[in-house]
Scaffold this active site. Structure first.
Site, PDB file in Angstrom:
ATOM      1  N   GLU A 112       0.838  -1.197   0.000  1.00 49.06           N
ATOM      2  CA  GLU A 112       0.000   0.000   0.000  1.00 49.06           C
ATOM      3  C   GLU A 112       0.876   1.251   0.000  1.00 49.06           C
ATOM      4  O   GLU A 112       0.914   2.014   0.969  1.00 49.06           O
ATOM      5  CB  GLU A 112      -0.961  -0.076   1.200  1.00 49.06           C
ATOM      6  CG  GLU A 112      -1.854  -1.325   1.081  1.00 49.06           C
ATOM      7  CD  GLU A 112      -2.663  -1.685   2.342  1.00 49.06           C
ATOM      8  OE1 GLU A 112      -2.679  -0.897   3.300  1.00 49.06           O
ATOM      9  OE2 GLU A 112      -3.260  -2.786   2.346  1.00 49.06           O
ATOM     10  N   ARG A 167       2.127  -8.317   0.901  1.00 54.18           N
ATOM     11  CA  ARG A 167       1.303  -7.622   1.885  1.00 54.18           C
ATOM     12  C   ARG A 167       1.863  -7.748   3.312  1.00 54.18           C
ATOM     13  O   ARG A 167       1.846  -6.795   4.094  1.00 54.18           O
ATOM     14  CB  ARG A 167      -0.100  -8.233   1.834  1.00 54.18           C
ATOM     15  CG  ARG A 167      -1.030  -7.884   2.994  1.00 54.18           C
ATOM     16  CD  ARG A 167      -2.343  -8.637   2.825  1.00 54.18           C
ATOM     17  NE  ARG A 167      -3.207  -8.630   3.981  1.00 54.18           N
ATOM     18  CZ  ARG A 167      -4.148  -7.704   4.216  1.00 54.18           C
ATOM     19  NH1 ARG A 167      -4.331  -6.710   3.392  1.00 54.18           N
ATOM     20  NH2 ARG A 167      -4.907  -7.780   5.303  1.00 54.18           N
ATOM     21  N   GLU A 311      -8.512   4.125   4.526  1.00 54.91           N
ATOM     22  CA  GLU A 311      -8.153   3.423   3.297  1.00 54.91           C
ATOM     23  C   GLU A 311      -8.144   4.486   2.202  1.00 54.91           C
ATOM     24  O   GLU A 311      -9.189   5.027   1.838  1.00 54.91           O
ATOM     25  CB  GLU A 311      -9.185   2.329   2.967  1.00 54.91           C
ATOM     26  CG  GLU A 311      -9.254   1.193   3.979  1.00 54.91           C
ATOM     27  CD  GLU A 311      -8.175   0.134   3.745  1.00 54.91           C
ATOM     28  OE1 GLU A 311      -7.416   0.248   2.767  1.00 54.91           O
ATOM     29  OE2 GLU A 311      -8.098  -0.811   4.552  1.00 54.91           O
TER      30      GLU A 311
END
Lengths: 375, 292
Positions: A112, A167, A311
């Site tokens: 991310e 991840r 998010e």
């Protein structure tokens, strides 16, 4: 100046395995269309509109520390699984005022990338503006910021060297046949009860026990040690465009659920006003999916009142591989949301100057009255 | 409950990603498995290249939709409108005892390609039907006239020409690159790959599992005798509720005016064997697609 700059760089290189970052490999991986990146020497040329590998983020942190030495200090939290140091930046305006703490972490999930980019952006905005922006100046009067730009350092480096969509962390399990714990399933909040797996092969592997991972331990211990003073815990992720409240492990609501919704919705409105982007607000169990062992839920359970997961962009078009061209807009709008939350938090704890003035005036008057009566 | 609405033969694929909340009447405890989806419908539409669906062209058309409300016993989340799209006009969802889930949706579409601007195109209605929590939902969609047919065919042919102009053989590592960049010359590959991937995603989508195209990791283009576009690629799909990345090898053959041919081979997570799209689903597969 130079030796200091060199120190952290060398520190990073000396740890076992070094930073594991092969610059030439990364450049080879970049597509031909990318501009040539000129090596930056000072903070003035650091681009907040690009993604940076870990080695550059370490350098950036030390440069920030040097330049803003009156308000910034760097704190060691612990070592990662692959023995890399975890540092957070503390931004604090020296004063006699009692301070409350805002915590922000980014990059608990390695792929991310927009999240660490936002942490850097946030720090830059605060430091470049705290002197002449009254909104930020006010916040710094009574709030200290602790920012952890990359929580899952080993994983983040792995996404640069090997697998862009990794991840988890890089801990080794099952005799070296399986790697990585989902750090956001490893906290002590109804650990591994739902929405997480005991199987290392899976991406939501919760670890061998609550807080089994060194990264989780480092963050937990630090936060525990300061929890009485922490009023706000923000953890940044992507993607999905959501502002998530506790809880993920149950549909039960925390005692301040209504307030969290209000503050969250106000933040989403402020965000939307910037570039028109829609973020939804709700508890994780309601609008996303069930999860256990998340840092946000744990923070709320140790009584940190304002605990949110962000998010960031986008909605699935590019997903984790968000174009650099969108970094600026994403960060600008998220900044508005975070500042909105911080304003609300500030109002709650130091809500009126006028109330305080009235109080102190009343005290003085009553003292005068007592004096007069004694004469 | 009678017949399932079949995927219109004309329709190449319509991918419905349905995420609905599972609410308990009683408070508190969350069900052990599967993970609970959110109250939001995401509809991705890719249309037949020789689109008989009035007005929709393959060229950069994608639809994202969220329902304004889900009536019935399901509590509402805050109404949400995607930035990419104007708000849907209406929607409804029904669940019956047989674990069938039907969602009716009315929405508007827009051009996906940002260079062409955010042009609102027209109104569509769709019905998405899941049966027994199986994948391959049945989808029926109709749209009001969007772009005129001639222009659509022009755009398809432009896409075809751009693909043909690419250096042969095309051999690319990843699209987008790790920093999110797609070279404009490679954009047509992304578009066509998205189309093929949408079919694969539709094959796998259930009420609980929904997919996004994360990255193309390998693209190879071949010459064909009849001048069709023929290429193979590996697409990395991201499944949201498990967070898994699923690599799928896809082989795609296309000529403007002719139906797209897709062959796929996906690696299921943690299983040594590779599985292709053969699982029985809610809907009959579109007849124009052939797995050869």
């Amino acid at each position: 100046m130079k030796p200091l700059l060199g120190t952290f760089y060398i520190l990073g290189m000396l740890v076992p395995g070094g930073l594991g970052y092969d610059r030439s490999l990364a450049q080879h991986r970049q597509e031909v269309v990318d501009e040539i990146v000129s090596p930056w020497r000072s903070l003035e040329t650091y681009s907040y509109n690009r993604y940076h590998p870990m080695e550059e983020i370490y350098q950036w942190m030390s440069q920030i520390r040097e330049k803003y030495t009156e308000v910034v200090t760097q704190h060691f939290l612990g070592m990662t699984y692959e023995s890399r140091p975890m540092y957070c930046l503390k931004i604090s305006q020296p004063s006699n005022n009692p301070k409350k703490i805002i915590w922000m972490d980014c990059g608990i999930h390695a792929r991310e990338w927009i999240a660490p980019a936002f942490c850097q952006w946030f720090v830059k905005e605060i430091l470049q503006n705290y002197k002449d922006n009254s909104r930020i100046r006010r916040l710094l009067k009574n709030l200290d910021f602790y920012v952890l730009p990359v929580l899952n350092i080993d994983g983040y480096i792995y996404t640069w060297t090997t697998d862009r969509l990794w991840r988890k962390s890089r801990s080794s399990h099952n005799n070296g046949t399986c790697f990585g714990t989902d750090l956001n399933r490893n906290f002590n909040a109804s650990w591994c009860s739902i929405g997480a797996s005991h199987n290392c092969q899976e991406l939501t592997f919760c670890g061998t026990g609550p807080v089994s991972e060194p990264e989780t331990k480092a963050v937990s211990s630090f936060i525990e040690s300061k929890k009485e003073n922490i009023v706000c815990f923000l953890t940044m992720h992507s993607y999905g465009q959501l502002i998530l409240l506790p809880y993920g492990y149950t549909t039960n609501k925390p005692s301040n659920h209504e307030e969290l919704i209000q503050v969250g919705q106000k933040a989403a409105n402020a965000l939307k006003a910037k570039h028109g982007t829609n973020y939804r607000v709700g508890s994780s169990a309601d609008i996303l999916y069930a999860t256990s062992g998340s840092s946000r839920d744990w923070a709320r359970d140790i009584r940190i009142p304002f605990s949110y997961t962000f998010e960031l962009r986008d909605n699935g078009t590019y997903g984790f591989v968000l174009p650099e061209a969108q970094i600026q807009a994403t960060c600008e709008e998220a900044m508005e949301a975070v500042l909105s939350v911080l304003d609300d938090v500030y109002e709650k704890y130091w809500h009126s100057n006028s109330a305080e003035k009235a109080m102190s005036t009343a005290v003085v008057l009553s003292l005068l009255m007592s004096f007069i009566s004694l004469l | 409950m009678t017949a399932v609405a079949h995927v219109t033969p004309r329709l190449l694929l319509l991918l419905a990603l349905l995420r609905l909340p599972i609410r308990r009447r009683s408070a508190g405890k969350v069900r052990a498995s599967p993970p609970r989806p959110e109250a939001r419908l995401l509809l991705r539409a890719s249309y037949n290249l020789s689109s008989h669906l009035p007005g929709i062209t393959i060229h950069d058309l994608r639809v994202c939709v969220s329902p304004h409300s889900l009536p019935g016993t399901l509590p509402l989340t805050a109404p949400h409108v995607e930035k990419a799209l104007p708000s849907p006009l209406s929607s409804g969802t029904q669940i019956n005892q047989k674990k069938e889930r039907k969602v009716d949706l009315v929405f508007t579409t827009e051009l996906y390609n940002p260079e062409e601007g955010n042009k609102r195109l027209g109104k569509c209605s769709a019905r998405v039907f899941f049966r027994n929590e199986k994948p391959r939902p049945a989808v029926n969609v109709t749209c009001a006239q969007l772009i005129e047919k001639k222009k659509r065919h022009e755009k398809d042919y432009q896409l075809y020409k751009r693909m043909k102009q690419l250096q042969n053989p095309v051999d690319v590592v990843s699209i987008p690159d790790n920093h999110g960049h797609i070279d404009p010359s490679l954009k047509p590959i992304w578009d066509l790959a998205f189309l093929g991937s949408s079919y694969v995603m539709w094959e796998k989508t259930t009420q609980f599992l929904h997919y996004y195209m994360a990255q193309l990791s390998r693209v190879k283009q071949w010459k064909t005798n009849d001048d069709a576009i023929d290429f193979g690629y590996t697409v990395l799909l991201h499944e949201f509720s498990t967070q898994e990345i699923i690599p799928c090898h896809i082989h795609l053959v296309w000529y403007p005016g002719k139906p797209l041919k897709v062959k796929d081979h996906c690696q299921e997570p943690h299983t040594p064997e590779e599985a292709s799209g053969t699982e029985e689903g809610s809907a009959v597969a579109p007849t124009e697609l052939s797995n050869f």
